[in-house]
Design a protein around this motif. Structure first.
Motif, PDB file in Angstrom:
ATOM      1  N   PRO A 215      16.163  13.271 -34.104  1.00  0.00           N
ATOM      2  CA  PRO A 215      17.540  13.589 -34.469  1.00  0.00           C
ATOM      3  C   PRO A 215      18.586  12.606 -33.933  1.00  0.00           C
ATOM      4  N   ALA A 216      18.254  11.830 -32.893  1.00  0.00           N
ATOM      5  CA  ALA A 216      19.193  10.832 -32.376  1.00  0.00           C
ATOM      6  C   ALA A 216      18.965   9.459 -33.005  1.00  0.00           C
ATOM      7  N   GLY A 217      18.002   9.351 -33.920  1.00  0.00           N
ATOM      8  CA  GLY A 217      17.744   8.094 -34.617  1.00  0.00           C
ATOM      9  C   GLY A 217      16.693   7.209 -33.971  1.00  0.00           C
ATOM     10  N   ASN A 218      16.084   7.654 -32.872  1.00  0.00           N
ATOM     11  CA  ASN A 218      15.039   6.866 -32.213  1.00  0.00           C
ATOM     12  C   ASN A 218      13.782   6.835 -33.075  1.00  0.00           C
ATOM     13  N   LEU A 219      13.154   5.648 -33.178  1.00  0.00           N
ATOM     14  CA  LEU A 219      11.904   5.511 -33.904  1.00  0.00           C
ATOM     15  C   LEU A 219      10.745   5.802 -32.950  1.00  0.00           C
ATOM     16  N   VAL A 220       9.913   6.781 -33.328  1.00  0.00           N
ATOM     17  CA  VAL A 220       8.833   7.273 -32.464  1.00  0.00           C
ATOM     18  C   VAL A 220       7.496   7.086 -33.171  1.00  0.00           C
ATOM     19  N   ASN A 221       6.536   6.536 -32.442  1.00  0.00           N
ATOM     20  CA  ASN A 221       5.173   6.343 -32.921  1.00  0.00           C
ATOM     21  C   ASN A 221       4.316   7.487 -32.370  1.00  0.00           C
ATOM     22  N   VAL A 222       3.658   8.233 -33.253  1.00  0.00           N
ATOM     23  CA  VAL A 222       2.766   9.305 -32.824  1.00  0.00           C
ATOM     24  C   VAL A 222       1.343   8.856 -33.150  1.00  0.00           C
TER      25      VAL A 222
ATOM     26  N   LYS B 280      -4.360   5.224 -41.229  1.00  0.00           N
ATOM     27  CA  LYS B 280      -5.365   4.689 -40.314  1.00  0.00           C
ATOM     28  C   LYS B 280      -5.238   3.178 -40.388  1.00  0.00           C
ATOM     29  N   GLU B 281      -4.835   2.573 -39.292  1.00  0.00           N
ATOM     30  CA  GLU B 281      -4.597   1.131 -39.240  1.00  0.00           C
ATOM     31  C   GLU B 281      -5.925   0.368 -39.254  1.00  0.00           C
ATOM     32  N   ASP B 282      -5.852  -0.896 -39.633  1.00  0.00           N
ATOM     33  CA  ASP B 282      -7.035  -1.747 -39.689  1.00  0.00           C
ATOM     34  C   ASP B 282      -7.758  -1.821 -38.350  1.00  0.00           C
ATOM     35  N   TRP B 283      -7.023  -1.652 -37.244  1.00  0.00           N
ATOM     36  CA  TRP B 283      -7.631  -1.732 -35.914  1.00  0.00           C
ATOM     37  C   TRP B 283      -8.154  -0.380 -35.431  1.00  0.00           C
TER      38      TRP B 283
ATOM     39  N   GLY C 235       3.382  -3.411 -35.323  1.00  0.00           N
ATOM     40  CA  GLY C 235       2.091  -3.572 -35.981  1.00  0.00           C
ATOM     41  C   GLY C 235       2.208  -3.304 -37.462  1.00  0.00           C
ATOM     42  N   SER C 236       1.386  -3.961 -38.252  1.00  0.00           N
ATOM     43  CA  SER C 236       1.422  -3.844 -39.717  1.00  0.00           C
ATOM     44  C   SER C 236       2.803  -4.176 -40.272  1.00  0.00           C
ATOM     45  N   GLY C 237       3.544  -5.030 -39.562  1.00  0.00           N
ATOM     46  CA  GLY C 237       4.867  -5.456 -40.019  1.00  0.00           C
ATOM     47  C   GLY C 237       5.963  -4.427 -39.845  1.00  0.00           C
ATOM     48  N   THR C 238       5.722  -3.386 -39.037  1.00  0.00           N
ATOM     49  CA  THR C 238       6.717  -2.321 -38.855  1.00  0.00           C
ATOM     50  C   THR C 238       7.668  -2.648 -37.705  1.00  0.00           C
ATOM     51  N   GLU C 239       8.792  -1.970 -37.719  1.00  0.00           N
ATOM     52  CA  GLU C 239       9.765  -2.044 -36.621  1.00  0.00           C
ATOM     53  C   GLU C 239       9.118  -1.511 -35.344  1.00  0.00           C
ATOM     54  N   LEU C 240       9.520  -2.045 -34.212  1.00  0.00           N
ATOM     55  CA  LEU C 240       8.975  -1.616 -32.924  1.00  0.00           C
ATOM     56  C   LEU C 240       9.557  -0.252 -32.536  1.00  0.00           C
ATOM     57  N   PRO C 241       8.709   0.783 -32.382  1.00  0.00           N
ATOM     58  CA  PRO C 241       9.201   2.090 -31.948  1.00  0.00           C
ATOM     59  C   PRO C 241       9.677   2.031 -30.496  1.00  0.00           C
ATOM     60  N   VAL C 242      10.539   2.944 -30.132  1.00  0.00           N
ATOM     61  CA  VAL C 242      11.015   2.997 -28.749  1.00  0.00           C
ATOM     62  C   VAL C 242      10.011   3.661 -27.829  1.00  0.00           C
ATOM     63  N   ILE C 243       9.107   4.469 -28.391  1.00  0.00           N
ATOM     64  CA  ILE C 243       8.118   5.179 -27.588  1.00  0.00           C
ATOM     65  C   ILE C 243       6.913   5.512 -28.466  1.00  0.00           C
TER      66      ILE C 243
END
Length: 115
Positions: free
Chosen positions: A105-112, A92-95, A57-65
Motif C-alpha cells: 500500500p505504500a508503493g514498495n516493490l516486494v519479492n515473495v 518459476k525462474e530459469d534458476w 533478475g529477469s530484467g525486473t526492477e530491484l525489489p526493496v525486500i
C-alpha cells in the motif's frame, strides 16, 4: 565480530497501517508501535543474508525486500485478498526459484519467494 541480525525498514507515510497490512498478509506479530515506526516479528529462526544487486533478475526492477514463505500460492491469495497489486509472476525462474512481486500500500516493490 558477528552480525546478529539485519532489519529491513520500509518507507511508509502511515507506518502502523503498513504494518497492519504485513501483519494480515504474512501472519506476523506487531509487538511495538511507536507512531513513527512499527515493529513486526515472528518466532522463526532464520539465517542472515544481505544481497547487493543491479536489478531483480529477469530484467525486473530491484525489489526493496524479499520475503521467503512456505506456501507461495497461499501467500499470493492473501496478497490479492488484501488488494495489493501483483506486478510480476508468479513464475518459476530459469534458476529454479518460484516467486512473485507485489506493490504494498505504500508503493514498495516486494519479492515473495517460495523457500
Amino acid at each position: 565480530m558477528a552480525v546478529t541480525r539485519i532489519v529491513a525498514n520500509l518507507s511508509a507515510p502511515d507506518p502502523l497501517a503498513l504494518a497492519q497490512f504485513y501483519q494480515e498478509v504474512f501472519d506476523m506479530d506487531l509487538p511495538l508501535d511507536m507512531g513513527w515506526i512499527s515493529f513486526l516479528a515472528n518466532n522463526s529462526t532464520q539465517k542472515i543474508e544481505l544481497h547487493t544487486a543491479s536489478e531483480g533478475g529477469s530484467g525486473t526492477e530491484l525489489p526493496v525486500i524479499s520475503i521467503g514463505v512456505d506456501d507461495l500460492d497461499a501467500t499470493e491469495a492473501a496478497v490479492r485478498a488484501a488488494r495489493a497489486e501483483i506486478v510480476y509472476g508468479p513464475i518459476k525462474e530459469d534458476w529454479g526459484l518460484r516467486r512473485f512481486y507485489f506493490r504494498d500500500p505504500a508503493g514498495n516493490l516486494v519479492n515473495v519467494v517460495d523457500s
